[in-house]
Design a protein around this motif. Structure first.
Motif, mmCIF file in Angstrom:
data_model
loop_
_atom_site.group_PDB
_atom_site.id
_atom_site.type_symbol
_atom_site.label_atom_id
_atom_site.label_comp_id
_atom_site.label_asym_id
_atom_site.label_seq_id
_atom_site.Cartn_x
_atom_site.Cartn_y
_atom_site.Cartn_z
ATOM 1 N N LEU A 30 0.825 -1.208 0.000
ATOM 2 C CA LEU A 30 0.000 0.000 0.000
ATOM 3 C C LEU A 30 0.863 1.263 0.000
ATOM 4 N N GLU A 31 1.952 1.231 0.757
ATOM 5 C CA GLU A 31 2.847 2.393 0.797
ATOM 6 C C GLU A 31 3.451 2.653 -0.577
ATOM 7 N N ASP A 32 3.845 1.596 -1.270
ATOM 8 C CA ASP A 32 4.376 1.760 -2.630
ATOM 9 C C ASP A 32 3.323 2.343 -3.564
ATOM 10 N N THR A 33 2.088 1.873 -3.419
ATOM 11 C CA THR A 33 0.998 2.393 -4.254
ATOM 12 C C THR A 33 0.740 3.861 -3.950
ATOM 13 N N LEU A 34 0.785 4.214 -2.663
ATOM 14 C CA LEU A 34 0.592 5.615 -2.269
ATOM 15 C C LEU A 34 1.636 6.515 -2.916
ATOM 16 N N GLN A 35 2.902 6.109 -2.827
ATOM 17 C CA GLN A 35 3.970 6.943 -3.373
ATOM 18 C C GLN A 35 3.897 7.078 -4.889
ATOM 19 N N ALA A 36 3.214 6.125 -5.542
ATOM 20 C CA ALA A 36 3.121 6.143 -7.007
ATOM 21 C C ALA A 36 1.822 6.770 -7.510
ATOM 22 N N LEU A 37 0.975 7.266 -6.609
ATOM 23 C CA LEU A 37 -0.286 7.858 -7.056
ATOM 24 C C LEU A 37 -0.028 9.086 -7.938
ATOM 25 N N PRO A 38 -0.719 9.185 -9.065
ATOM 26 C CA PRO A 38 -0.519 10.340 -9.951
ATOM 27 C C PRO A 38 -0.785 11.677 -9.274
ATOM 28 N N ILE A 39 -1.793 11.728 -8.394
ATOM 29 C CA ILE A 39 -2.107 12.998 -7.753
ATOM 30 C C ILE A 39 -0.980 13.447 -6.828
ATOM 31 N N LEU A 40 -0.324 12.498 -6.167
ATOM 32 C CA LEU A 40 0.788 12.855 -5.293
ATOM 33 C C LEU A 40 1.995 13.297 -6.122
ATOM 34 N N LYS A 41 2.241 12.607 -7.217
ATOM 35 C CA LYS A 41 3.341 13.018 -8.103
ATOM 36 C C LYS A 41 3.081 14.413 -8.661
ATOM 37 N N ALA A 42 1.829 14.712 -9.002
ATOM 38 C CA ALA A 42 1.505 16.034 -9.538
ATOM 39 C C ALA A 42 1.717 17.116 -8.486
ATOM 40 N N LEU A 43 1.355 16.839 -7.245
ATOM 41 C CA LEU A 43 1.558 17.821 -6.176
ATOM 42 C C LEU A 43 3.041 18.075 -5.942
ATOM 43 N N ARG A 44 3.832 17.040 -5.992
ATOM 44 C CA ARG A 44 5.272 17.192 -5.763
ATOM 45 C C ARG A 44 5.976 17.887 -6.925
ATOM 46 N N ALA A 45 5.375 17.794 -8.109
ATOM 47 C CA ALA A 45 6.001 18.399 -9.289
ATOM 48 C C ALA A 45 5.380 19.735 -9.659
ATOM 49 N N ALA A 46 4.465 20.247 -8.846
ATOM 50 C CA ALA A 46 3.798 21.512 -9.156
ATOM 51 C C ALA A 46 4.798 22.665 -9.115
ATOM 52 N N PRO A 47 4.535 23.740 -9.859
ATOM 53 C CA PRO A 47 5.475 24.883 -9.873
ATOM 54 C C PRO A 47 5.719 25.487 -8.495
ATOM 55 N N ASP A 48 4.706 25.444 -7.620
ATOM 56 C CA ASP A 48 4.876 26.023 -6.287
ATOM 57 C C ASP A 48 5.191 24.957 -5.238
ATOM 58 N N ALA A 49 5.753 23.831 -5.658
ATOM 59 C CA ALA A 49 5.990 22.717 -4.727
ATOM 60 C C ALA A 49 6.905 23.117 -3.573
ATOM 61 N N ASP A 50 7.822 24.060 -3.815
ATOM 62 C CA ASP A 50 8.747 24.457 -2.750
ATOM 63 C C ASP A 50 8.077 25.260 -1.649
ATOM 64 N N THR A 51 6.858 25.701 -1.872
ATOM 65 C CA THR A 51 6.134 26.429 -0.828
ATOM 66 C C THR A 51 5.298 25.489 0.045
ATOM 67 N N TRP A 52 5.441 24.192 -0.184
ATOM 68 C CA TRP A 52 4.734 23.180 0.599
ATOM 69 C C TRP A 52 5.745 22.276 1.285
ATOM 70 N N TYR A 53 5.320 21.639 2.364
ATOM 71 C CA TYR A 53 6.138 20.616 3.004
ATOM 72 C C TYR A 53 5.294 19.372 3.240
ATOM 73 N N GLU A 54 5.959 18.254 3.461
ATOM 74 C CA GLU A 54 5.267 16.985 3.711
ATOM 75 C C GLU A 54 5.514 16.532 5.139
ATOM 76 N N THR A 55 4.512 15.846 5.673
ATOM 77 C CA THR A 55 4.655 15.263 6.998
ATOM 78 C C THR A 55 3.716 14.065 7.114
ATOM 79 N N ARG A 56 4.025 13.179 8.062
ATOM 80 C CA ARG A 56 3.212 11.984 8.310
ATOM 81 C C ARG A 56 2.800 11.964 9.782
ATOM 82 N N PRO A 57 1.597 12.427 10.102
ATOM 83 C CA PRO A 57 1.143 12.397 11.501
ATOM 84 C C PRO A 57 1.088 10.975 12.050
#
Length: 311
Positions: A99-126
């Motif tokens: 499931l973790e591998d599938t999560l990391q490969a989701l197109p929506i997550l890849k799009a968020l990480r590759a967005a032009p303003d991606a550097d104005t966001w951070y990631e975290t895992r509660p």
């Protein structure tokens, strides 16, 4: 005399009802009967073929529907799923890692990480760093965690100014009300957690409580799928934070929307919020090394995933 003879001849003739009837045979009638015996009625043949075709189509549709049931059919007559597995079983750990591998490969997550303003966001895992003794008495960090339920810690993409966040998480089959459909209370809980975290991170003391939460359910949320939870800060006014959010599937279909009001207690300064901040996932240090797509969240502290990552 002539009239009397004619009358006598007429009296000797038998009545019409006693006379034998000799009707001429009709060639056309004989031909019609013989033709009907040799060649069936075309209308009956067409009806039989149509009936056979309808039966064959019905059998084929039933077979395909049983193997690949449509969405409406699964809502009316869902298939019974097996119970959630033991979290310590090797198969369960392999399932979580997959499931973790599938999560990391989701197109929506890849799009968020590759967005032009991606550097104005951070990631975290509660909930990754929640101590076991605390997780044991926490619903979202403990009771709801595990394969078949909330198998993965949610992955958050958060704006550095804490005005907006996007959460990607997975709903298992063990979270259903109607079989196959995620319980509405669980959806409200996830929205409360997401909107609450966004509010807490905007308060100076990093603590808040839910005052109101209104959820509008737009469509059934199917179990065993990844969903996207979005949250946005509408207004921050003193000790009050007004926020709104939604739950969507990975294709963008809105499943539920919510509005909430969170309030920071007056006694917030007296509380030790260190554990709360760690549980909710603190933003990475600004001085940390930058990564393409913004700072990426650490891999969850699951033994199966951790071993796989090291390899």
């Amino acid at each position: 005399m002539i009239c009397l003879r004619r009358l006598s001849n007429l009296s000797r003739r038998p009545p019409l009802s006693a006379r034998p009837r000799c009707l001429p045979s009709s060639p056309s009638r004989r031909y019609t009967v013989q033709h009907a015996d040799r060649h069936p009625n075309p209308r009956r043949t067409k009806s039989f073929r149509a009936l056979a075709a309808a039966l064959a189509s019905s059998c084929a549709a039933f077979t395909l529907g049983a193997l690949y049931p449509p969405n409406a059919a699964t809502l009316l007559a869902p298939r019974i799923a097996p119970p959630p597995p033991d979290p310590d079983h090797p198969a369960a750990k392999a399932y979580v890692a997959e499931l973790e591998d599938t999560l990391q490969a989701l197109p929506i997550l890849k799009a968020l990480r590759a967005a032009p303003d991606a550097d104005t966001w951070y990631e975290t895992r509660p909930y990754v760093n929640v101590p076991e003794e605390r997780a044991a008495n926490s619903m979202t960090a403990g009771a709801l965690r595990g394969p078949g339920r909330l198998a993965l810690p949610p992955l958050l993409r958060v704006k550095r100014d804490e005005s907006e966040c996007v959460v990607v998480t997975h709903f298992g089959r063990g979270l259903c009300g109607h079989d196959g459909i995620v319980h509405g209370g669980l959806i409200a809980t996830v929205l409360d957690e997401t909107l609450g975290r966004l509010s807490i991170m905007n308060f100076p003391e990093k603590v808040a409580v839910t005052a109101t939460l209104t959820v509008d359910y737009k469509a059934p949320t199917r179990a065993d799928q990844f969903v996207v939870v979005r949250a946005r800060l509408v207004e921050l006014k003193g000790r009050k934070a007004y926020v709104e959010g939604s739950v969507e599937d990975v294709h963008g279909t809105v499943l539920a929307t919510a509005k909430a009001l969170f309030i920071q207690p007056k006694y917030a300064k007296l509380l030790d919020t260190t554990a709360i901040r760690k549980a909710l996932g603190e933003p990475p240090a600004v001085a940390a090394a930058t990564v393409t797509g913004g700072d990426l969240a650490p891999v969850p502290a699951d033994p199966a995933i951790e071993t796989k990552t090291k390899k």
